[in-house]
Structure formats: C-alpha cells, structure tokens
Design a protein around this motif. Structure first.
Motif, short mmCIF file in Angstrom:
data_model
loop_
_atom_site.label_atom_id
_atom_site.label_comp_id
_atom_site.label_asym_id
_atom_site.label_seq_id
_atom_site.Cartn_x
_atom_site.Cartn_y
_atom_site.Cartn_z
N TYR A 1 0.84 -1.21 0.00
CA TYR A 1 0.00 0.00 0.00
C TYR A 1 0.87 1.26 0.00
O TYR A 1 0.36 2.36 -0.15
N GLY B 1 -5.77 -17.43 6.55
CA GLY B 1 -5.45 -16.85 7.84
C GLY B 1 -5.14 -17.89 8.89
O GLY B 1 -5.27 -19.08 8.69
N ASN C 1 -7.78 -4.81 0.93
CA ASN C 1 -6.63 -5.49 1.53
C ASN C 1 -7.08 -6.45 2.62
O ASN C 1 -7.09 -6.10 3.79
N VAL D 1 -6.27 -9.22 4.77
CA VAL D 1 -5.18 -10.03 5.31
C VAL D 1 -5.75 -10.82 6.49
O VAL D 1 -5.75 -10.35 7.63
N CYS D 2 -6.23 -12.02 6.20
CA CYS D 2 -6.93 -12.81 7.21
C CYS D 2 -6.05 -13.02 8.45
O CYS D 2 -6.54 -13.01 9.57
N ALA D 3 -4.75 -13.19 8.23
CA ALA D 3 -3.86 -13.55 9.33
C ALA D 3 -3.82 -12.50 10.43
O ALA D 3 -3.53 -12.82 11.58
N VAL D 4 -4.08 -11.24 10.10
CA VAL D 4 -4.01 -10.20 11.13
C VAL D 4 -5.39 -9.63 11.45
O VAL D 4 -5.50 -8.63 12.15
N ASN E 1 -10.88 -13.17 11.77
CA ASN E 1 -10.34 -14.43 11.25
C ASN E 1 -11.01 -15.62 11.93
O ASN E 1 -11.03 -15.72 13.15
N PHE F 1 -4.12 -8.09 -7.37
CA PHE F 1 -4.58 -7.36 -6.20
C PHE F 1 -4.42 -5.86 -6.46
O PHE F 1 -3.42 -5.43 -7.02
N TYR G 1 -4.44 -3.45 -4.01
CA TYR G 1 -3.73 -2.84 -2.88
C TYR G 1 -4.06 -1.35 -2.74
O TYR G 1 -3.16 -0.50 -2.75
N ASN H 1 -10.01 -1.24 4.85
CA ASN H 1 -9.29 -2.30 4.14
C ASN H 1 -10.14 -3.57 4.01
O ASN H 1 -9.99 -4.33 3.07
#
Lengths: 179, 235
Positions: free
Chosen positions: A96, A179, B97, B99-102, B106, B127, B129, B146
C-alpha cells in the motif's frame, strides 16, 4: 523409486515450515516415499531437480524472483505453501506504500535509530521489489495450499496425495483455510 | 396472497406470490449463498452471490431481489452460477486489503466462509492494494476500510433499524467508501447513537469493537432480525 522433495523459504516467516514439522511422526510416512533433498537447513547448494517443491513465502526481491524462476525449471510439481505464497498476506501489506516510505519507516524513523539510521546497501544483499507478488503472478503454480499457516493435517494430506501421484483437492477435502 | 407454483432445481414448490426467490429457497431448505443479505434488512442485491438462472431470461439475476412468478423455472446450482460466484468472491479479495492472518474476524468471517463455499483456493486477479483509512476516532469501535466489501449492511441497519442514518456511501467504482455523516471521523458523528448494531451487522472485520484482538471477534448478526421481529410486536 522414491520421489525427490524439496522445500524453500522465500518472503515468509518460516511458519509454514514449522507447520510442516508439526506433521510429527507422519514424517516417517513421507520419508518412505520421498527423500528430502533440499530445505532451508541444507547448506547453499543450488536448488536441485525435484519431483515436488514446497515453496513458502511471496516474491519480494530480485533474489526471490531469480530463485522462483529457477525452482520452476527444476520442479515437476510446484506447491505454493501458505497465504504469503498464494496471496502475499502480511508480506504484501507494504504494497500500500511506496518502497521508499517502507525503507524509511524501518531504517530511519523506527524508535531505535532516532531518525539517523542507514539504509542497508551492499552488493551481497537482496534488492527489494516495489511490490510483493504472490507466486502465481510470476510462475505457473501447480498446487495452492492457503492458510497462515496451513495446518499440519492439510500439509500432510497434500504431500501424501502428491507422493501417491494424486492431485490434492482442498475444496472437496474441506481443508480450505485462509489466515 | 394467491398461491403459485415455481420449480427450483426441478423441485416443484407451492408458495405465496410476492416473495423473493431467496425467501422461497430458505423456506424449502435449498442452499443459497448470500453475503449482503441480513434478516431484518431490505435486500438490495449488492454482493451478487445469490445468483439464479431463470428460464427465458438470458442474464443471471439475484435471488434476494427477484420475486417469484407463477410457473417460474429457477436453477440455483448450475456450473455457470458456481463460476460467477467464485469470480465474485475472488474480486472481493482482490479489491481491498484482506489479510486474514491479522484480522480480528479471522475464523468468524462471512467472506472467508463464502470463499470456502465456492472452493476459492487462490485469487486469479491482480490485487489492487488500495490505500485505505482505518478510522479509530470512535471511543469503542473501529472502521477499517481495508476489510470492507461494500455490502452496506451497516448503512442499512443504521437507517432501517436504528433510525440514526450515520452511515452512508460515497463515490463510485473502486473509490466507493462507507462514510460517517458527511465523510467526517466516526468519533465526531452527531448522528451515531453508539448502539453497535453496525458492528454486529458487518460480515467481515471492517467494523469491530476495540476490545478484541486478532481472531477474537464474535458477532451476532441474527440479533438484527430478532430485534426487527420484536419491534413489530410492539407496534
């Protein structure tokens, strides 16, 4: 004839490799069917010709770019392992921002270097690309395994299917996870 | 209401007229993928996941906004529908954006579940972004653009159930954004009642309470429908 298996760690955190180790004693099942000929703890030999390459992490730099092109030539089946390899995940969060801002945030403005830090710039170091890319934007990927990290069960399932000449299908196996 | 006959995936169904295809499917346990639909809110067909094929109609229609008609031949399970559903979910992931991990949502996210349902294992589109704001000005809640998929469930619940009208929509295309009042920080809103209905209505991790950490978010979107039913009893 045993298959040749290799793993590699590009722009990622090695969590997918940790998850691979979490298959525990099932590694013996894998070892019956394959030799692990290259992984991050094998010293700097070039990536050999293999049947299956598990690739963790995204393409973030010139070094990763060259490496994934080389691995694609060497591997019969290329597996994108984990969310970073499949969809850039956390490594892509710098996309970004312009690369200059990212470098400045890390090396100039971080609290530990009081605005006076030096940007690393040595010929031996890799050069970061402006944008982090998932593997499939650079090379053809044969199998994708999302997850941060993919569970040990999922990784073993994928390995076991490939080692027995079957194509894993995470969707029907109900092993999809992000995730 | 007169009773009519429709055929869904070859199954003959009697139903009253004036209801949507989605309502008929729900009443008859025919699975239908939804995301922007939330019981208690008016349907707007924003997410395009509840697609149906209707005999004699060339294009795919959204089941939540199309009313049944007598002798309508409806299909919800064709390969064409499945292909478009997967494309749609992929575009959701590629557009902002995610981002499942953060993410706080989740493991408890309707977008993730839609991905699993359509068999999405990777995203075939580049993507985008986009640079998106995270509005933390509200004392208790966060709006993270996001993770917003523009289902407008927050907008609808705020207007149709709470009656506050804090949330709105600005711009078009990929510049489209949910806004608080006239695009001012949420914490400065003069209309928001801090009720938290939008937090529960949001299908992803776009609106969440500050008290939760990554993967800890639990939501109760069914509460909205229950609330609407209870209020009808009071009238």
């Amino acid at each position: 004839m045993k298959k040749k298996l290799a793993t590699v760690w590009l722009g990622g955190c090695s969590g997918c490799h940790m998850s691979l180790l979490d298959i525990d004693e099932r590694i013996l099942e894998v070892a019956k069917l394959a030799d692990i000929v290259k992984c991050p703890i094998v010293d700097g030999k070039p990536f050999p010709e293999v049947d299956i390459a598990l690739v963790e992490g995204s393409v973030t730099s010139d070094e990763h770019y060259e490496e994934i092109l080389h691995i694609r030539k060497q591997a019969k089946v290329l597996v994108a392992l984990g969310d970073c390899a499949v969809m850039t995940n956390i490594t892509g969060m710098r996309n970004y921002f312009p690369l200059q801002d990212v470098m400045a945030a890390a090396y100039t403005h971080s609290p530990s270097n009081d605005g006076e830090g030096m940007w690393p710039n040595h010929a031996a170091l890799l050069k970061l690309h402006g944008k982090v890319l998932p593997l499939q934007s650079v090379v053809t990927v044969d199998v994708v395994v999302p997850g941060c990290p993919p569970s040990a069960d999922t990784i073993f399932y994928v390995l076991y299917e490939l080692l027995n000449d079957r194509m894993p299908d995470l969707s029907t196996a109900q092993k999809l996870k992000y995730g | 209401m007169p009773v009519i006959t429709v055929y869904i995936n070859g199954q003959k169904i009697s139903t009253e007229s004036g209801v949507t295809i989605l309502e008929v499917c729900k009443a008859n346990n025919i699975p239908m993928l939804t995301l922007c639909h939330l019981k208690g809110l008016h349907d707007i067909g924003a997410c395009r996941l509840c697609l149906v094929e209707i005999e004699g109609v060339n294009r795919l229609l959204s089941g939540c906004t199309t009313q049944v008609a007598d002798n309508m031949m409806i299909r919800t399970d064709t390969d064409r529908i499945k292909r478009y559903q997967r494309i749609t979910v992929e575009l959701f992931f590629a557009e902002r954006n995610h981002v499942c991990a953060v993410c706080v949502a989740n493991g408890n996210c309707e977008l993730q579940q839609a991905g699993y349902a359509v068999g999405l294992d990777h995203i075939r589109y580049p993507f985008l972004y986009p640079e998106c704001n995270v509005d933390t000005s509200h004392p208790w809640f966060v709006m993270d653009h996001n993770r917003c998929i523009m289902c407008t469930r927050c907008v609808r619940v705020c207007t149709q159930v709470e009656g506050a009208g804090n949330w709105g929509v600005m711009n078009r295309g990929h510049d489209v954004r949910i806004i608080s009042d006239f695009n001012t920080p949420w914490g400065e809103s003069s209309t928001c009642t801090d009720c938290g209905k939008c937090v529960h209505a949001c299908p992803t991790g776009a609106i969440w309470p500050k008290a939760v950490a990554q993967g800890q978010l639990t939501k109760y979107p069914e509460m909205i429908g229950e609330l609407v039913e209870k209020r009808k009893l009071l009238q």
